[in-house]
Design a protein around this motif. Structure first.
Motif: not given
Length: 501
Positions: A363, A367, A396-397, A400
Motif C-alpha cells: 500500500l 501510493l 485497502e479501500q 486509501n
C-alpha cells in the motif's frame, strides 16, 4: 383511607392505607401527613391542607405518597370534613386512590370492592351501633367524587350520591326510584342484565365495563364494581355500586390508536420514499457509469498517434483534463454505489486470511507516487508480523480513502503522513497520522456522516463528495470494528480503526 386533625396528624386509618405505605396501623397513627408525602408533593399537600382549613372542602388533588421504604407512588386525594357536636371543624377523612397504572384499575377496584363489602356487611350487622361512624360513612358516600348508587335485587335505585345524579344529569330525587336500565346505554343493556343475574346467583359484583346513558341521551363509558347489602338475617337485599367514569381513558386510547395509525402511515410513506431513493441512486449511478467507459476508452485511444497523429501540448492537456475528471466521476459513482450498498446492508465481503504486514508494505509503495507532487514524507511504521481474517480489498479501500484525504490537507514540502498497523488487545489497530490542518473538536461528531464536509463554502480548496469517511465507517463497522479520530485545529489528525483478528 385516613382521618386527620386540622394540623395534619393521623387519628385513624384503615389497614389498606397502612399496608400500602409499609406501616402497621399502630405505626401510622400519630404520624404527620407529611411523613407519608413524597418530597415532590409536599407543597401541594400544604396548599391542599391550607385551602381545606379555609373552605372546609377537600378538593381532589394528585398527591405522591411515600412508603416506609422510601418508594413513592401517585394517588388521587378526595374526602370530606368532620365536625364536632358544635359544628366546629375537627378533621377530615380522606380517600386516596392509587393511580400507579391505569390498566391496573380493575385490580384496584377489586380491593375497593372487598373493603366496601366488609364495610357494608359491618353496617348491616351493627344496626344498633349506628353512631358517628355511620354519619362519617354517609358523608363520604354523599360527597365522594366516585359515582355511587344503591339498588334493590330488581335493579331499582334506592339511593345514590350527588356525583352520580349530577354525572347523569338528574337531581337525586329524580334518580331514586328509576331502574338501572333507564341509566344504561342500549349497547350495554345485555351486559347489565347478565351482570345483575350473575350477582343474584353468586352475591358477587363482577367488574364490568358498562356504558351509561345521561338524561339528555348522551352516553359515556364506566367501570362497575361494588358489594352486596344484607339484612339482619343475612339475606341479600341490594348492592351498592361504584361507577368509575372511563371517558378520559377511552379518549386517551382513541387518541393513541389514531396516533399509531398516523405513525404507521408515516412509516409506510418513509419506506416508499426510501425505496424510491434507492431506485433513484441505482438508476443515476448506472446512467452516469455507462457513458464513462467509452469516454475513458477514447482518452486512452486518442493518445495513440495512429488515431489523430501526435498530439500537441494543448491537446494533450485537454485530453488529460477529460480523463482526470472522468476518473473522478467514476470514483464518485463508485462511492454512491458503496454508500447505497452499506445503507441497504447489501455490501458483500470476502473474508480470507490477510497478511497485514505485506498489505501495508505494498500500500505504501503504490501510493508513494501520489505524494510526489506535494513532496510529502510518507512513512510506513508497521514492524511486527500481523495476520487476520478479513476482506483485504475493503481494508485497502478504507486505508486509501483516509490516506488520500490526508494528502489534501497536509502542507506542500513539509507535509508528513505516517501509517502503521499493530496488535492491540486481540485486534489489529490501523493508524493514519498526518501533520495537516487538523479537525476542530466541534466538527468531529459529524465527520463520519454522509455528505459532511469540513469546508462547505463555495470557494473550498478540497474536493470530494462527502461520502468517503461515511463509507469507511460503514465498512469498518460491517467488518466488526470501530473507527475514530483524534485531532484538534492546527495539530494534524490521527485516524484509527480496529479489526478483530
Amino acid at each position: 383511607m385516613r382521618t386527620i386533625t386540622t394540623e395534619g396528624v393521623l387519628t385513624d386509618c384503615n389497614e389498606s392505607y397502612a399496608r400500602a405505605l409499609g406501616y402497621t396501623k399502630e405505626e401510622a397513627l400519630g404520624m404527620s401527613v407529611y411523613d407519608h408525602t413524597a418530597e415532590r408533593s409536599v407543597e401541594d399537600m400544604k396548599n391542599n391542607l391550607a385551602q381545606w382549613k379555609k373552605t372546609h372542602e377537600t378538593l381532589p388533588a394528585e398527591i405522591w405518597l411515600k412508603r416506609k421504604n422510601g418508594n413513592i407512588f401517585p394517588t388521587m386525594l378526595s374526602g370530606t370534613s368532620l365536625y364536632d357536636e358544635h359544628g366546629k371543624l375537627i378533621g377530615r377523612t380522606l380517600a386516596l386512590t392509587d393511580m400507579t397504572e391505569i390498566y391496573e384499575a380493575r385490580t384496584k377496584l377489586e380491593v375497593h370492592e372487598k373493603h366496601l363489602q366488609q364495610q357494608l356487611s359491618q353496617v348491616q350487622k351493627s344496626n344498633d351501633l349506628l353512631t358517628v361512624a355511620e354519619k362519617r360513612y354517609r358523608i363520604l358516600y354523599e360527597k365522594t367524587p366516585v359515582l355511587l348508587r344503591t339498588i334493590t335485587t330488581e335493579g331499582i335505585l334506592t339511593d345514590c350520591n350527588e356525583s352520580y345524579a349530577r354525572a347523569l344529569g338528574y337531581t337525586k330525587e329524580e334518580a331514586i326510584g328509576m331502574s338501572i336500565y333507564d341509566h344504561t346505554a342500549t349497547r350495554s343493556i345485555d351486559d347489565m342484565k347478565n351482570n345483575l343475574e350473575q350477582w343474584k346467583e353468586s352475591h358477587q359484583v363482577l367488574h364490568k365495563e358498562i356504558w351509561m346513558k345521561r338524561k339528555d341521551g348522551s352516553i359515556f363509558p364506566s367501570l362497575l364494581s361494588g358489594a352486596s347489602i344484607y339484612d339482619e338475617h343475612g339475606n341479600v337485599i341490594g348492592r351498592t355500586v361504584a361507577l368509575t367514569d372511563m371517558t378520559e381513558i377511552y379518549d386517551t386510547r382513541k387518541k393513541l390508536e389514531e396516533k399509531e395509525a398516523r405513525i404507521r402511515e408515516q412509516y409506510e410513506e418513509l419506506k416508499k420514499i426510501d425505496t424510491s431513493k434507492e431506485e433513484f441512486t441505482s438508476m443515476i449511478s448506472h446512467e452516469l457509469k455507462t457513458p464513462l467507459t467509452p469516454i475513458m476508452g477514447w482518452c486512452q485511444a486518442l493518445r495513440s498517434p495512429k488515431i489523430l497523429g501526435q498530439l500537441n501540448p494543448k491537446q494533450a492537456q485537454a485530453l488529460n483534463a477529460i480523463e482526470t475528471n472522468a476518473i473522478k466521476l467514476k470514483e464518485l459513482v463508485g462511492d454512491m454505489l458503496d454508500a447505497q450498498k452499506l445503507d441497504m446492508k447489501k455490501m458483500k465481503f470476502d473474508h480470507k486470511d490477510v497478511d497485514v504486514t505485506e498489505m501495508m508494505y505494498y500500500l505504501a509503495e503504490n501510493l508513494r507516487s501520489t505524494m510526489d507532487p506535494k513532496h510529502i514524507e510518507f512513512v510506513n511504521s508497521t514492524s511486527e508480523k500481523l495476520t487476520l481474517k478479513s476482506d483485504k480489498s475493503r481494508l485497502e479501500q478504507v486505508l486509501n480513502n483516509i490516506i488520500l484525504n490526508a494528502v489534501d490537507f497536509v502542507p506542500a514540502n513539509t507535509g508528513k503522513i505516517e501509517i502503521s498497523a499493530e496488535n492491540k488487545n486481540g485486534k489489529v489497530l490501523f493508524t493514519v497520522k498526518d501533520n495537516g490542518t487538523g479537525i476542530p473538536k466541534d466538527k468531529q461528531g459529524r465527520l463520519f456522516t454522509q455528505f459532511y464536509q469540513l469546508d462547505t463554502s463555495a470557494t473550498r480548496k478540497h474536493g470530494g463528495s462527502g461520502l468517503g469517511l461515511s463509507i469507511c465507517k460503514g465498512i469498518v463497522n460491517a467488518l466488526g470494528g470501530e473507527i475514530w479520530v483524534e485531532s484538534d485545529a492546527g495539530t494534524g489528525a490521527s485516524f484509527y480503526f480496529t479489526i478483530t483478528k
